[in-house]
Design a protein around this motif. Structure first.
Motif, PDB file in Angstrom:
ATOM      1  N   ALA A  83       5.518  10.644   2.987  1.00 57.85           N
ATOM      2  CA  ALA A  83       5.299  10.057   4.315  1.00 57.85           C
ATOM      3  C   ALA A  83       4.093   9.128   4.308  1.00 57.85           C
ATOM      4  CB  ALA A  83       5.121  11.180   5.337  1.00 57.85           C
ATOM      5  N   TRP A  84       4.240   7.942   3.733  1.00 61.60           N
ATOM      6  CA  TRP A  84       3.129   7.002   3.659  1.00 61.60           C
ATOM      7  C   TRP A  84       2.650   6.574   5.039  1.00 61.60           C
ATOM      8  CZ3 TRP A  84       1.277   7.203  -0.954  1.00 61.60           C
ATOM      9  CH2 TRP A  84       2.119   7.433  -2.044  1.00 61.60           C
ATOM     10  N   GLU A  85       3.569   6.553   6.014  1.00 67.52           N
ATOM     11  CA  GLU A  85       3.210   6.113   7.360  1.00 67.52           C
ATOM     12  C   GLU A  85       2.225   7.056   8.026  1.00 67.52           C
ATOM     13  OE1 GLU A  85       6.730   8.831   7.632  1.00 67.52           O
ATOM     14  OE2 GLU A  85       6.100   7.148   6.337  1.00 67.52           O
ATOM     15  N   GLU A  86       2.115   8.280   7.511  1.00 65.46           N
ATOM     16  CA  GLU A  86       1.151   9.218   8.081  1.00 65.46           C
ATOM     17  C   GLU A  86      -0.255   8.977   7.523  1.00 65.46           C
ATOM     18  OE1 GLU A  86       2.483  13.172   7.453  1.00 65.46           O
ATOM     19  OE2 GLU A  86       4.392  12.891   8.525  1.00 65.46           O
ATOM     20  N   HIS A  87      -0.340   8.167   6.502  1.00 68.01           N
ATOM     21  CA  HIS A  87      -1.639   7.920   5.860  1.00 68.01           C
ATOM     22  C   HIS A  87      -2.168   6.511   6.116  1.00 68.01           C
ATOM     23  CE1 HIS A  87      -1.861  11.635   3.345  1.00 68.01           C
ATOM     24  NE2 HIS A  87      -0.546  11.614   3.536  1.00 68.01           N
ATOM     25  N   PHE A  88      -1.270   5.561   6.335  1.00 67.66           N
ATOM     26  CA  PHE A  88      -1.707   4.179   6.523  1.00 67.66           C
ATOM     27  C   PHE A  88      -0.847   3.511   7.582  1.00 67.66           C
ATOM     28  CE2 PHE A  88      -2.751   5.342   2.165  1.00 67.66           C
ATOM     29  CZ  PHE A  88      -4.114   5.064   2.130  1.00 67.66           C
ATOM     30  N   ASP A  89      -1.435   2.538   8.245  1.00 66.66           N
ATOM     31  CA  ASP A  89      -0.704   1.773   9.253  1.00 66.66           C
ATOM     32  C   ASP A  89       0.140   0.713   8.558  1.00 66.66           C
ATOM     33  OD1 ASP A  89      -0.646  -0.674  11.350  1.00 66.66           O
ATOM     34  OD2 ASP A  89      -0.763   1.266  12.384  1.00 66.66           O
ATOM     35  N   VAL A  90       1.280   0.363   9.173  1.00 65.00           N
ATOM     36  CA  VAL A  90       2.167  -0.628   8.577  1.00 65.00           C
ATOM     37  C   VAL A  90       1.495  -1.987   8.461  1.00 65.00           C
ATOM     38  CG1 VAL A  90       3.219  -1.371  10.754  1.00 65.00           C
ATOM     39  CG2 VAL A  90       4.546  -1.493   8.609  1.00 65.00           C
ATOM     40  N   SER A  91       0.444  -2.209   9.255  1.00 67.01           N
ATOM     41  CA  SER A  91      -0.261  -3.494   9.204  1.00 67.01           C
ATOM     42  C   SER A  91      -1.226  -3.577   8.021  1.00 67.01           C
ATOM     43  CB  SER A  91      -1.051  -3.715  10.495  1.00 67.01           C
ATOM     44  OG  SER A  91      -2.046  -2.711  10.665  1.00 67.01           O
ATOM     45  N   ASN A  92      -1.479  -2.448   7.362  1.00 68.94           N
ATOM     46  CA  ASN A  92      -2.396  -2.436   6.215  1.00 68.94           C
ATOM     47  C   ASN A  92      -1.714  -2.996   4.964  1.00 68.94           C
ATOM     48  OD1 ASN A  92      -3.589   0.792   7.271  1.00 68.94           O
ATOM     49  ND2 ASN A  92      -4.477  -1.200   7.732  1.00 68.94           N
ATOM     50  N   THR A  93      -2.424  -3.850   4.247  1.00 67.04           N
ATOM     51  CA  THR A  93      -1.904  -4.344   2.972  1.00 67.04           C
ATOM     52  C   THR A  93      -2.108  -3.288   1.890  1.00 67.04           C
ATOM     53  OG1 THR A  93      -4.040  -5.370   2.460  1.00 67.04           O
ATOM     54  CG2 THR A  93      -2.402  -6.729   3.592  1.00 67.04           C
ATOM     55  N   PHE A  94      -1.310  -3.364   0.835  1.00 71.38           N
ATOM     56  CA  PHE A  94      -1.459  -2.382  -0.237  1.00 71.38           C
ATOM     57  C   PHE A  94      -1.130  -3.039  -1.579  1.00 71.38           C
ATOM     58  CE2 PHE A  94       3.074  -2.219   0.206  1.00 71.38           C
ATOM     59  CZ  PHE A  94       3.597  -1.673  -0.966  1.00 71.38           C
ATOM     60  N   ALA A  95      -1.429  -2.310  -2.656  1.00 69.46           N
ATOM     61  CA  ALA A  95      -1.121  -2.744  -4.028  1.00 69.46           C
ATOM     62  C   ALA A  95      -0.812  -1.500  -4.842  1.00 69.46           C
ATOM     63  CB  ALA A  95      -2.295  -3.509  -4.628  1.00 69.46           C
ATOM     64  N   VAL A  96      -0.129  -1.704  -5.958  1.00 71.52           N
ATOM     65  CA  VAL A  96       0.284  -0.598  -6.831  1.00 71.52           C
ATOM     66  C   VAL A  96      -0.255  -0.839  -8.234  1.00 71.52           C
ATOM     67  CG1 VAL A  96       2.219   0.645  -7.863  1.00 71.52           C
ATOM     68  CG2 VAL A  96       2.388  -0.198  -5.495  1.00 71.52           C
ATOM     69  N   ASP A  97      -0.920   0.176  -8.783  1.00 72.91           N
ATOM     70  CA  ASP A  97      -1.314   0.189 -10.194  1.00 72.91           C
ATOM     71  C   ASP A  97      -0.421   1.183 -10.913  1.00 72.91           C
ATOM     72  OD1 ASP A  97      -3.410  -1.584  -9.739  1.00 72.91           O
ATOM     73  OD2 ASP A  97      -4.810   0.040  -9.278  1.00 72.91           O
ATOM     74  N   CYS A  98       0.029   0.855 -12.124  1.00 68.76           N
ATOM     75  CA  CYS A  98       0.962   1.725 -12.822  1.00 68.76           C
ATOM     76  C   CYS A  98       0.614   1.813 -14.306  1.00 68.76           C
ATOM     77  CB  CYS A  98       2.394   1.203 -12.660  1.00 68.76           C
ATOM     78  SG  CYS A  98       3.633   2.251 -13.453  1.00 68.76           S
ATOM     79  N   ASN A  99       0.653   3.047 -14.823  1.00 69.56           N
ATOM     80  CA  ASN A  99       0.444   3.289 -16.257  1.00 69.56           C
ATOM     81  C   ASN A  99       1.465   4.310 -16.736  1.00 69.56           C
ATOM     82  OD1 ASN A  99      -2.218   1.869 -17.163  1.00 69.56           O
ATOM     83  ND2 ASN A  99      -2.693   2.790 -15.172  1.00 69.56           N
ATOM     84  N   LEU A 100       2.008   4.093 -17.945  1.00 65.74           N
ATOM     85  CA  LEU A 100       3.039   4.960 -18.508  1.00 65.74           C
ATOM     86  C   LEU A 100       2.589   5.441 -19.892  1.00 65.74           C
ATOM     87  CD1 LEU A 100       6.129   2.631 -17.862  1.00 65.74           C
ATOM     88  CD2 LEU A 100       5.212   4.358 -16.305  1.00 65.74           C
ATOM     89  N   ALA A 101       2.993   6.675 -20.219  1.00 64.07           N
ATOM     90  CA  ALA A 101       2.746   7.202 -21.560  1.00 64.07           C
ATOM     91  C   ALA A 101       3.797   8.256 -21.866  1.00 64.07           C
ATOM     92  CB  ALA A 101       1.344   7.801 -21.658  1.00 64.07           C
ATOM     93  N   SER A 102       4.479   8.123 -22.999  1.00 65.03           N
ATOM     94  CA  SER A 102       5.518   9.076 -23.413  1.00 65.03           C
ATOM     95  C   SER A 102       6.542   9.261 -22.303  1.00 65.03           C
ATOM     96  CB  SER A 102       4.884  10.424 -23.782  1.00 65.03           C
ATOM     97  OG  SER A 102       3.940  10.281 -24.808  1.00 65.03           O
ATOM     98  N   SER A 103       7.006   8.152 -21.763  1.00 63.14           N
ATOM     99  CA  SER A 103       7.943   8.193 -20.641  1.00 63.14           C
ATOM    100  C   SER A 103       9.239   7.464 -21.008  1.00 63.14           C
ATOM    101  CB  SER A 103       7.303   7.528 -19.417  1.00 63.14           C
ATOM    102  OG  SER A 103       8.256   7.321 -18.394  1.00 63.14           O
ATOM    103  N   GLN A 104      10.340   7.917 -20.408  1.00 61.72           N
ATOM    104  CA  GLN A 104      11.601   7.209 -20.596  1.00 61.72           C
ATOM    105  C   GLN A 104      11.570   5.862 -19.883  1.00 61.72           C
ATOM    106  OE1 GLN A 104      15.298   9.601 -20.429  1.00 61.72           O
ATOM    107  NE2 GLN A 104      13.974  11.405 -20.093  1.00 61.72           N
TER     108      GLN A 104
END
Length: 719
Positions: A83-104
């Motif tokens: 439930a991301w909407e319970e943590h941030f307002d839809v007007s807030n901008t966001f970004a995603v950081d991603c790291n993988l290790a030993s993953s399909q």
């Protein structure tokens, strides 16, 4: 968000141990180092304190989802279910950081895109509109970590790496990151030095990062106080009152702490670097607490910085190409020279890559710490700027000691005593045809060495000084000795070999002291022996047993001879030369048994009747079924070698040993028993079945007459 939470603070490689210690000081609980950072528990206040006060952390993450994922669809479903909407307002901008290790899932950018789609779709489904993605300083940041097909979704409470304090607008070439600079200062012990008012100087300061981080530490300044961006500021569960209270507390501590900041100085030859350093100091509000100045390294120390010794810490350039490396050698040499000449009693800490530069400082490092500057493996070298740690002028002689320029009164007394000994012993040696003999044996207590002359070479054994003796003074006396010996003995300077003699434990007596391989032949009693003055503690020939070897030769005509703890079998050579029908030499050392075979061979005694056996003598004696007419027994004083079945003490075990060996004698056979334990007491009551004659005095040679306790010796027979 109330209650205890689980957090993860990321750390650059090598900083995890320091970060763990820091988090404990910030009231974190259950602190655990893991790959890439440190896990900890605490309240929201704990996380805020880490964001505000950590000098070492990269990011502070709050995990909110942990679940298995095996492909992009399962990743999408896991992200969209929260439930991301319970943590941030839809007007807030966001970004995603991603790291993988030993993953399909093998493409991090694709996984980040799938995560972004899931967040956007979640907001659209529940709010009717979608949030925007902003890469630089978004209102909130989501961290995706997939390890072994397990997804951890975390809110990035810091929003950006905490090493960005907010004061540095300009960096020099390859600037040092702030959290790494802080780590270097911690390893150099700067907080303890700052607490007592010690100064700090960086002679190659660049944009001033080390000096400014040192000021923040010394001034009790929260490194995150100047940041106007944090990842939790738009979080719906953010406690603004709590955050403001912690910031107000940090402001008060800063105001008080900056009143006691010691002198902090940065120099650099580049005027642009100095301008950047001053700009960064102004941004940090520290322009009144630090000093930056353009100065060539060649003039470092010309003007005094402080009467109180302090810390010199610097991050010189590393060099990537051959020409640069060669040029930097001179830079490090100059740094070492200026420090040695102008900063006596200070501490020098130098951050550098590789091993080629540290030696150019011409001081011995007392400690090293490994770090990574990005992917580059580096080390922080710590030096105490004291004369005893300075490299001396290169000495090419075997002992590596430099001569002294002027002899002390004590050294003059040593020379006089040595000359007196030589005057007497040279005449004796010539008459007796002795070419290897002792010329000095700690005759003067302050010059506690034994000096043996081996034809054209000298073997100097320094007796280990007691702890009450000043090591520097003892070292100087040894240097005085090696200075005068070549002229006094009439030998070349490179034929003086020096070792320190101390009580040996276990296999230490067999271990190499050097790797020069300097074997040469000497003559004694008409026989030839290999000696080595450089590689082992003992030379291969015990000079004090010269008379004992002569005794054995006189006893072995037509006899079967056994040599126990045979060492290099010099006694066996004498026995064979005396006409022994057979010789058997037993020792547990591979080195010495090989040496023994060579000694026998060069004297022509390499037939099958002359055996050399490598074995634990104590065990071999128990298993031996042969009988011998003459036995020489010269065991060590003590041994706990792993090659032996147990430990051995000559005083404690001599009764059992002598009886065991005497049982190997033929009727009328003779056992010659020797040891070098000075206070040894023969237990005659326990050995009443044996005839024991003390022959110590008649086995002490003339050159050892000044030290008659050099060994003990007995002739033993059955009654």
């Amino acid at each position: 968000m109330a209650g205890e939470l689980n957090f993860f603070a990321t750390a650059s490689k090598g900083l995890e141990p320091l970060l763990a210690e820091e988090l404990e000081t910030l009231q974190a609980q259950d602190v655990r180092q893991v790959r890439g950072g440190v896990r900890f528990n605490g309240s929201l206040e704990t996380a805020y304190r880490v964001c505000l006060w950590s000098r070492l952390a990269g990011r502070v993450l709050l995990p909110v989802v942990e679940t298995p994922v095996t492909d992009s669809e399962s990743l999408y479903r896991a992200v969209a279910a929260f439930a991301w909407e319970e943590h941030f307002d839809v007007s807030n901008t966001f970004a995603v950081d991603c790291n993988l290790a030993s993953s399909q899932l093998t493409h991090s950018r694709y996984a980040a895109l799938k995560t972004k789609d899931a967040v956007v779709d979640r907001f659209r489904d529940h709010c009717g509109v979608r949030p925007d993605v902003v890469v630089d300083q978004p209102d909130w940041r989501l961290n995706v970590w997939i390890l072994k097909d397990v997804l951890t979704l975390s809110l990035d409470l810091s929003g950006d790496s905490l090493h960005r304090r907010g004061y540095r607008t300009q960096g020099g070439k390859a600037p040092l990151k702030e959290h790494l600079a802080a780590a270097l200062l911690l390893r150099a012990g700067w907080p303890q030095k700052a607490a007592v008012g010690a100064p700090l100087v960086d002679p190659m300061c660049g944009s001033g990062t080390l000096v400014l981080e040192a000021a923040l530490m010394a001034g009790d300044c929260a490194p995150g106080l100047k940041r106007d961006y944090m990842g939790f500021l738009h979080w719906r569960q953010h406690d603004a009152d709590l955050w403001n209270r912690l910031r107000d507390e940090a402001v008060q501590r800063r105001e008080q702490g900056l009143q006691t900041v010691p002198r902090l100085v940065g120099y650099d030859q580049n005027p642009s670097a100095i301008k950047n350093a001053w700009d960064n100091a102004a941004n940090a509000g520290l322009q009144d607490k630090v000093h930056f100045e353009r100065r060539e390294l060649s003039s470092f120390g010309d003007e005094p910085i402080s009467a109180q010794p302090g810390l010199i810490i610097t991050n010189p350039p590393y060099g990537e190409r051959l020409g640069e490396v060669e040029e930097l050698m001179g830079l490090y040499q100059l740094l070492g020279q200026r420090v040695r000449e102008h900063f006596l009693h200070w501490q020098l800490s130098v951050f550098t890559s590789g091993n080629q530069f540290g030696h150019q400082l011409e001081m011995r490092a007392r400690k090293k710490h490994q770090f990574f500057n990005g992917a580059l493996k580096c080390q922080l070298l710590h030096f105490e700027v004291e004369p005893e740690h300075f490299y001396r002028e290169t000495v090419s002689l075997p002992h590596g000691l430099a001569e002294v320029e002027e002899l002390s009164d004590g050294a003059e007394m040593f020379v006089n005593r040595l000359r007196k000994n030589l005057k007497k012993l040279r005449r004796w040696a010539k008459r007796q045809h002795v070419t290897c003999y002792r010329v000095y044996d700690a005759d003067l207590p302050d010059y506690a060495v034994a000096i043996d002359l081996y034809e054209g070479a000298a073997h100097v054994q320094e007796y280990q000084a007691p702890s009450t003796v000043d090591t520097r003074q003892a070292r100087r006396r040894l240097r005085e000795i090696i200075t005068v010996l070549p002229d006094e003995l009439g030998i070349a300077a490179d034929q003086v070999y020096v070792k320190t003699r101390k009580r040996q434990r276990g296999s230490e007596q067999y271990e190499r002291q050097a790797e020069q391989g300097s074997f040469f032949e000497i003559s004694e009693g008409g026989n030839w022996f290999l000696v080595n003055l450089s590689d082992y503690l003992d030379t291969g020939l015990f000079l004090d047993h010269r008379q004992t070897r002569e005794l054995i030769r006189s006893l072995t005509q037509g006899k079967h001879f056994l040599n126990l703890f045979a060492y290099t079998a010099s006694v066996s050579v004498y026995a064979a030369d005396g006409g022994a029908r057979s010789t058997t030499s037993v020792d547990m050392s591979t080195t010495y048994t090989e040496w023994a075979r060579k000694n026998l061979k060069i004297n022509g005694f390499d037939g099958p009747q002359h055996q050399v056996i490598r074995a634990d003598c104590l065990q071999w004696i128990k298993e031996c079924n042969e009988k011998y007419d003459v036995i020489f027994l010269d065991p060590p004083t003590f041994s706990n070698s792993k090659k032996m079945a147990g430990n051995f003490d000559i005083q404690r075990d001599h009764v059992d040993l002598i009886y065991s060996v005497a049982d190997l004698l033929t009727p009328g056979g003779v056992l010659i028993f020797s040891n070098n334990l000075r206070n040894f007491k023969m237990d005659r009551d326990q050995l009443a079945d044996l005839v024991i004659e003390d022959i110590t005095r008649q086995t002490i040679p003339e050159d050892f007459s000044r030290r008659r306790n050099i060994h003990n010796c007995w002739k033993i027979e059955w009654r």
